[in-house]
Design an enzyme around this catalytic site. Structure first.
Site, PDB file in Angstrom:
ATOM      1  N   ASN A 115       0.816  -1.218   0.000  1.00  0.00           N
ATOM      2  CA  ASN A 115       0.000   0.000   0.000  1.00  0.00           C
ATOM      3  C   ASN A 115       0.851   1.269   0.000  1.00  0.00           C
ATOM      4  OD1 ASN A 115      -2.058  -1.811   0.092  1.00  0.00           O
ATOM      5  ND2 ASN A 115      -2.644  -1.423   2.225  1.00  0.00           N
ATOM      6  N   THR A 160     -14.523  39.338 -30.848  1.00  0.00           N
ATOM      7  CA  THR A 160     -15.368  38.840 -29.759  1.00  0.00           C
ATOM      8  C   THR A 160     -16.545  38.194 -30.482  1.00  0.00           C
ATOM      9  OG1 THR A 160     -16.666  40.859 -29.595  1.00  0.00           O
ATOM     10  CG2 THR A 160     -14.722  40.735 -28.180  1.00  0.00           C
ATOM     11  N   HIS A 161     -17.069  37.122 -29.939  1.00  0.00           N
ATOM     12  CA  HIS A 161     -18.130  36.344 -30.616  1.00  0.00           C
ATOM     13  C   HIS A 161     -17.675  35.850 -31.991  1.00  0.00           C
ATOM     14  CE1 HIS A 161     -20.898  38.300 -27.670  1.00  0.00           C
ATOM     15  NE2 HIS A 161     -20.118  39.331 -27.907  1.00  0.00           N
ATOM     16  N   SER A 282      -4.880  15.138 -48.434  1.00  0.00           N
ATOM     17  CA  SER A 282      -6.081  14.321 -48.607  1.00  0.00           C
ATOM     18  C   SER A 282      -5.817  13.325 -49.717  1.00  0.00           C
ATOM     19  CB  SER A 282      -7.265  15.209 -48.986  1.00  0.00           C
ATOM     20  OG  SER A 282      -8.255  14.442 -49.634  1.00  0.00           O
ATOM     21  N   LYS A 288      -5.735  19.804 -50.962  1.00  0.00           N
ATOM     22  CA  LYS A 288      -5.901  19.973 -49.521  1.00  0.00           C
ATOM     23  C   LYS A 288      -4.607  19.890 -48.731  1.00  0.00           C
ATOM     24  CE  LYS A 288      -9.545  19.006 -47.439  1.00  0.00           C
ATOM     25  NZ  LYS A 288     -10.578  19.655 -46.674  1.00  0.00           N
ATOM     26  N   GLU A 295      -6.192  19.682 -35.074  1.00  0.00           N
ATOM     27  CA  GLU A 295      -7.475  19.015 -34.812  1.00  0.00           C
ATOM     28  C   GLU A 295      -7.325  17.928 -33.750  1.00  0.00           C
ATOM     29  OE1 GLU A 295      -9.727  18.406 -38.817  1.00  0.00           O
ATOM     30  OE2 GLU A 295      -7.604  18.612 -39.263  1.00  0.00           O
ATOM     31  N   GLN A 327      -6.440   0.859  -7.385  1.00  0.00           N
ATOM     32  CA  GLN A 327      -5.603   0.320  -8.465  1.00  0.00           C
ATOM     33  C   GLN A 327      -6.043   0.897  -9.817  1.00  0.00           C
ATOM     34  OE1 GLN A 327      -4.017  -3.807  -8.367  1.00  0.00           O
ATOM     35  NE2 GLN A 327      -5.447  -4.167 -10.047  1.00  0.00           N
ATOM     36  N   LYS A 330      -4.253   4.283 -12.158  1.00  0.00           N
ATOM     37  CA  LYS A 330      -3.057   4.466 -12.985  1.00  0.00           C
ATOM     38  C   LYS A 330      -3.315   4.635 -14.476  1.00  0.00           C
ATOM     39  CE  LYS A 330      -0.778   1.774  -9.598  1.00  0.00           C
ATOM     40  NZ  LYS A 330      -2.119   1.456  -9.056  1.00  0.00           N
TER      41      LYS A 330
HETATM   42  N1  ARG Z   1      -1.479  -3.347  -7.394  1.00  0.00           N
HETATM   43  C1  ARG Z   1      -1.974  -2.682  -6.254  1.00  0.00           C
HETATM   44  C2  ARG Z   1      -2.424  -1.269  -6.608  1.00  0.00           C
HETATM   45  O1  ARG Z   1      -2.116  -0.818  -7.677  1.00  0.00           O
HETATM   46  C3  ARG Z   1      -0.932  -2.622  -5.197  1.00  0.00           C
HETATM   47  C4  ARG Z   1      -1.460  -2.496  -3.799  1.00  0.00           C
HETATM   48  C5  ARG Z   1      -2.074  -3.754  -3.371  1.00  0.00           C
HETATM   49  N2  ARG Z   1      -2.425  -3.732  -1.997  1.00  0.00           N
HETATM   50  C6  ARG Z   1      -3.267  -4.608  -1.453  1.00  0.00           C
HETATM   51  N3  ARG Z   1      -3.548  -4.486  -0.219  1.00  0.00           N
HETATM   52  N4  ARG Z   1      -3.792  -5.534  -2.192  1.00  0.00           N
HETATM   53  O2  ARG Z   1      -3.101  -0.592  -5.875  1.00  0.00           O
END
Ligand code: ARG
Length: 464
Positions: A115, A160-161, A282, A288, A295, A327, A330
């Site tokens: 953790n 403006t606008h 294009s 073009k 974009e 989790q 990420k």
């Molecule tokens: N892979 C987990 C995460 O990204 C790691 C932490 C896991 N901790 C646990 N108590 N299972 O959060």
């Protein structure tokens, strides 16, 4: 008897291994392998600290250090075998360490938990991205400053606008974006300073009974200090949310400029010519040249906002401390970071390469009755007409010019005096676009002298 297939890291109390679907929903190695370098840096700092505090021996720490370097080189060299059964980067690294160095590997996880480990790794990763964003923003600001310098006194219509409002200078318009990206830069720096506390050593949630030195690991990893509450340290994802918020605001700025470049590069505007390097053709229409980079920048904003919303939703309502929901933090951040960096780099490239078309800009600046406000201001300043009346007189003259299909300077003095008898020849001096922009000398105004002062201020800021 423990089933052989149960997890070697935490399988002690399990009689059977996980269902394949459980493994699929649980594993994060598919994406968190991007934090391998951060994970190994954190483990190296932790092992060195465990030896310094006498929790493990120097010999074990040395074996761990060497082993981790081997693991890192395997990952960097692409020979490392990632295993889904080992869930995440933390357990993949530790399991391989055990294969390489044997028993001492089992001592690395003393006084920490996944953790605090994952919070540390992720913070280090996000911190690197803030540094990359800082570089990208600085490069973009420099490119804008060069454009502003080159065309500090080029006239163009201000809108403006999206309707012609008053003439402005090209330099002034470029500098507006310097201010925006400058605020992004300061938000990046603020976020970095605020996030820079180490979660490592918070352990699972409550701290640890081992005599660890959190100051030492914090310092080794470039943090300013250890986070002060272990419950908060393992469950805080503010740093990721702040990263996404800063990225989102910056993405707003990128998208606004991208939109202007799309409009400006069209055949109807011709304000800028984008380079071949940042345009595409294009396959069916030979004439073009499309502003695809602009974009795509405009569009990429969507996924950055999406990431911000998604992580807000993941975090809302979570009880303390760690929950596996976290989790899911990420992938959103990885995707937003990749696309923010790419958009910054593409915008920098486009700005560096683009050519402002001075003639088209000037021609557009003079059309659309852009100096009507100057006319009204003249009536106020010279004839002491109240502004509201001056506005009305000017509106009448605009309507007259419009009905004749001409611009304000094309009206005769007699025409003007027919609307307001006090008007003299002097009026024509303020109807010119150059005079108009030169007169806007208020601080932050569009006059070239003001623009040059702002360019100089920014060059000083960047040099300092
Ligand atoms: N892979 C987990 C995460 O990204 C790691 C932490 C896991 N901790 C646990 N108590 N299972 O959060």
């Amino acid at each position: 008897m423990t089933d052989q297939s149960s997890n070697q890291m935490w399988g002690g109390r399990f009689a059977a291994g996980p269902d394949a679907i459980m493994e699929a929903i649980n594993a994060s190695i598919g994406f968190d392998k991007r934090m391998a370098a951060q994970d190994i840096a954190g483990s190296r700092a932790h092992a060195a600290m465990l030896a310094a505090t006498g929790v493990i021996t120097d010999n074990d720490a040395e074996a761990i250090r060497e082993g981790l370097l081997t693991v890192l080189s395997e990952i960097e060299g692409g020979t490392f075998q990632f295993s889904t059964a080992l869930e995440d980067i933390h357990m993949n690294v530790e399991a391989r360490l055990k294969e390489i160095i044997g028993e001492p590997a089992g001592r690395l996880h003393t006084g920490r938990s996944r953790n605090d480990q994952v919070a540390t790794d992720f913070k280090l990763w996000v911190r690197d991205q803030l540094d990359a964003a800082e570089g990208g923003l600085l490069a973009l600001i420099k490119a804008l400053l060069s454009q502003a310098e080159a065309g500090a006194d080029w006239v163009m219509p201000g809108f403006t606008h999206l309707q012609t409002a008053q003439p402005v200078t090209w330099g002034h318009h470029m500098m507006a974006y310097v201010e925006m990206f400058g605020r992004d830069l300061s938000r990046v720096r603020d976020a970095r300073a605020r996030m820079n506390e180490s979660p490592l050593g918070a352990a699972a949630l409550a701290g640890t009974s081992f005599p660890i030195d959190r100051e030492m690991t914090a310092k080794a990893l470039g943090f300013d200090r250890p986070a002060a509450n272990s419950l908060d340290a393992v469950s805080d994802r503010d740093f990721a949310l702040e990263f996404l918020s800063v990225a989102s605001i910056s993405a707003v700025h990128l998208s606004r400029f991208a939109e202007e470049l799309v409009i400006w590069s069209s055949a109807q505007f011709r304000f800028v010519t984008l380079s071949d390097r940042f345009s595409t053709g294009s396959s069916i229409m030979p004439q073009k040249k499309n502003p695809d980079a602009a974009e795509l920048i405009r569009a990429k904003v969507g996924r950055i906002f999406g990431a911000n919303t998604a992580l807000m939703m993941v975090m809302k309502g979570l009880p303390l401390a760690y929950s596996k929901d976290m989790q899911e933090d990420k992938e959103q951040v990885f995707d937003a970071a990749d696309n923010w960096m790419l958009a910054l780099a593409a915008m920098e490239g486009m700005v560096k390469d683009m050519t402002g078309n001075r003639e088209s800009l000037a021609a557009a600046a003079g059309s659309g009755f852009s100096t009507a406000t100057d006319l009204a201001d003249w009536l106020v300043r010279v004839l002491k007409v109240p502004f509201r009346n001056a506005h009305h007189v000017t509106g009448t003259l605009v309507a007259m010019a419009e009905s004749r299909g001409c611009d304000l300077p094309d009206l005769s003095l007699a025409d003007m005096q027919g609307v307001h008898e006090g008007i003299t020849d002097d009026i024509f001096t303020v109807l010119g676009v150059e005079n108009s922009v030169n007169s806007r000398m208020s601080y932050g105004g569009t006059a070239p002298a003001q623009v040059r002062a702002q360019i100089a201020r920014w060059q000083e800021i960047l040099a300092g």
